[in-house]
Write a protein that holds these residues in place. Structure first.
Motif, mmCIF file in Angstrom:
data_model
loop_
_atom_site.group_PDB
_atom_site.id
_atom_site.type_symbol
_atom_site.label_atom_id
_atom_site.label_comp_id
_atom_site.label_asym_id
_atom_site.label_seq_id
_atom_site.Cartn_x
_atom_site.Cartn_y
_atom_site.Cartn_z
ATOM 1 N N LEU A 156 0.843 -1.191 0.000
ATOM 2 C CA LEU A 156 0.000 0.000 0.000
ATOM 3 C C LEU A 156 0.879 1.241 0.000
ATOM 4 C CD1 LEU A 156 -2.422 -1.145 2.847
ATOM 5 C CD2 LEU A 156 -2.956 -1.157 0.419
ATOM 6 N N THR A 157 0.446 2.286 -0.686
ATOM 7 C CA THR A 157 1.161 3.548 -0.590
ATOM 8 C C THR A 157 1.037 4.086 0.828
ATOM 9 O OG1 THR A 157 -0.775 4.841 -1.256
ATOM 10 C CG2 THR A 157 0.700 4.080 -3.013
ATOM 11 N N TYR A 160 -2.448 5.634 1.495
ATOM 12 C CA TYR A 160 -3.575 4.701 1.549
ATOM 13 C C TYR A 160 -3.465 3.774 2.755
ATOM 14 C CZ TYR A 160 -7.599 2.305 -0.366
ATOM 15 O OH TYR A 160 -8.864 1.809 -0.542
ATOM 16 N N ASN A 199 4.712 8.731 -11.956
ATOM 17 C CA ASN A 199 4.304 7.353 -11.719
ATOM 18 C C ASN A 199 3.603 6.747 -12.927
ATOM 19 O OD1 ASN A 199 5.159 7.276 -8.982
ATOM 20 N ND2 ASN A 199 3.289 8.344 -8.366
ATOM 21 N N VAL A 201 0.387 4.274 -13.508
ATOM 22 C CA VAL A 201 -0.817 3.868 -12.777
ATOM 23 C C VAL A 201 -1.472 2.711 -13.531
ATOM 24 C CG1 VAL A 201 -3.072 4.575 -11.883
ATOM 25 C CG2 VAL A 201 -1.163 6.205 -11.907
ATOM 26 N N SER A 238 -6.558 0.824 -8.054
ATOM 27 C CA SER A 238 -5.531 1.610 -8.730
ATOM 28 C C SER A 238 -4.206 1.335 -8.034
ATOM 29 C CB SER A 238 -5.851 3.107 -8.668
ATOM 30 O OG SER A 238 -7.032 3.397 -9.391
ATOM 31 N N VAL A 240 0.146 2.057 -8.217
ATOM 32 C CA VAL A 240 1.146 2.970 -8.764
ATOM 33 C C VAL A 240 2.539 2.373 -8.620
ATOM 34 C CG1 VAL A 240 -0.246 5.014 -8.254
ATOM 35 C CG2 VAL A 240 1.430 4.221 -6.573
ATOM 36 N N HIS A 281 9.583 3.107 0.748
ATOM 37 C CA HIS A 281 8.349 3.453 0.054
ATOM 38 C C HIS A 281 8.139 2.446 -1.071
ATOM 39 C CE1 HIS A 281 7.951 7.325 2.148
ATOM 40 N NE2 HIS A 281 9.270 7.323 2.096
ATOM 41 N N ASP A 283 6.121 2.000 -3.593
ATOM 42 C CA ASP A 283 5.858 2.311 -4.990
ATOM 43 C C ASP A 283 7.133 2.670 -5.750
ATOM 44 O OD1 ASP A 283 5.997 4.531 -3.402
ATOM 45 O OD2 ASP A 283 4.642 5.747 -4.609
ATOM 46 N N TRP A 287 4.622 -2.357 -7.640
ATOM 47 C CA TRP A 287 3.282 -1.800 -7.634
ATOM 48 C C TRP A 287 2.712 -1.765 -6.218
ATOM 49 C CZ3 TRP A 287 1.765 0.419 -11.984
ATOM 50 C CH2 TRP A 287 2.323 -0.015 -13.194
ATOM 51 N N SER A 290 -2.912 2.284 -4.408
ATOM 52 C CA SER A 290 -3.071 3.685 -4.011
ATOM 53 C C SER A 290 -4.521 4.056 -3.759
ATOM 54 C CB SER A 290 -2.505 4.614 -5.088
ATOM 55 O OG SER A 290 -3.208 4.458 -6.314
ATOM 56 N N ASN A 291 -5.450 3.229 -4.284
ATOM 57 C CA ASN A 291 -6.866 3.535 -4.096
ATOM 58 C C ASN A 291 -7.700 2.318 -4.468
ATOM 59 O OD1 ASN A 291 -9.057 5.331 -3.479
ATOM 60 N ND2 ASN A 291 -9.497 5.448 -5.653
#
Length: 300
Positions: A156-157, A160, A199, A201, A238, A240, A281, A283, A287, A290-291
């Motif tokens: 997860l980002t 998020y 990025n 997506v 989604s 990223v 991090h 991302d 992958w 992000s949502n």
């Protein structure tokens, strides 16, 4: 009327207390499912409460000014409550959903076909990617049930992860557990991809089946949902990844090197470098979700 205006803060407080429990109905990871089906045949432009209001309200209409004020006040309260309930019924449990009215088809969001992405990243495998998303969905639901999202941190980002953990914290504070059972991913479809800032997506649609309900941890009482009825859910994910990252065929993910100390790390096992302790991090390496949008729910 001046008396009524002075009572508006009190009315707002009462309505606020009413809204809180109604919004707590949602279930499953991220609170996408709920008591009412949506999407598909659901008419997002109208309101169907599943019942009807009893509008046989009465109030005093005598000539007494005191009782007239009370009558006006009661009438205004009723009107406000009806408006608020209608608004809640349209949006209850949909804070994370995309209604059919607001949903945009992929072509309207400038999504490019997957085969185009494979020209940028020849090692990208759509079948492996879809299998990864299927596995992640099951893991997301399992970790939501145990109320610990830390093992999901690499997927997860930052933003998020924080959002989902805040939502899950409501269950921790209220001593409740959202049980998700009979989890099945019925299909995954890659809708397309696009460049967004620095990025890439990727957008995917997941069709799933679950049984979910909420119990009180202290009494075992069933609070919401059903432990027998199945819900067929459709989500849009989604994900990223930093533009230019190439998929590593050896791992099925990406080459992973800590940007702080240069050590090789397995980002799919931990989001913290075991050598220097830096928080990584995800991302930047692979992958990361992000949502998530809830597109539809059908209960059988």
């Amino acid at each position: 009327m001046k008396k009524i205006l002075r009572l508006i803060p009190v009315i707002a407080l009462i309505l606020g207390l009413m809204i809180v429990p109604m919004k707590s109905r949602a279930l499953d990871f991220g609170d996408f499912s709920g008591d009412s089906d949506y999407g598909g045949g659901w008419d997002s432009g109208g309101w169907d409460s599943g019942g009807s209001w009893d509008d046989d309200y009465s109030y005093s209409g005598s000539s007494s000014s005191g009782s007239g004020d009370i009558g006006d006040f009661a009438f205004i309260v009723v009107v406000i409550i009806i408006i608020v309930v209608i608004g809640i019924s349209k949006s209850s449990g949909t804070s994370n959903r995309s209604s059919t009215q607001n949903y945009q088809p992929p072509q309207e969001r400038n999504l490019r076909p997957i085969n185009e992405y494979m020209q940028y990243d020849p090692s990208f495998s759509p079948s492996e990617f879809k299998e990864k998303l299927s596995n992640l969905y099951v893991r997301f639901q399992n970790q939501w049930q145990v109320k610990d999202l830390s093992p999901l941190r690499p997927y997860l980002t930052d933003a998020y992860f924080a959002q989902m953990d805040r939502q899950l914290n409501n269950y921790r504070m209220n001593h409740q557990t959202n049980y998700i059972e009979r989890i099945s991913v019925l299909g995954v479809e890659l809708m397309g991809w696009r460049h967004e800032g620095n990025n890439d997506v990727m957008v995917a649609r997941l069709n799933t089946r679950i049984v979910d309900y909420v119990k009180d941890d202290r009494t075992g009482t069933l609070l919401r949902g059903s432990n027998t009825r199945e819900k067929f859910m459709t989500y849009e994910w989604s994900l990223v990844r930093t533009a230019g990252i190439q998929t590593s065929r050896s791992t099925g993910t990406t080459s992973q090197t800590c940007p702080y100390c240069g050590a090789n790390v397995d980002i799919n096992q931990s989001a913290v470098c075991e050598y220097c302790g830096s928080v990584l991090h995800t991302d930047t390496f692979d992958w990361a979700v992000s949502n998530i949008k809830g597109i539809s729910q059908r209960t059988v």
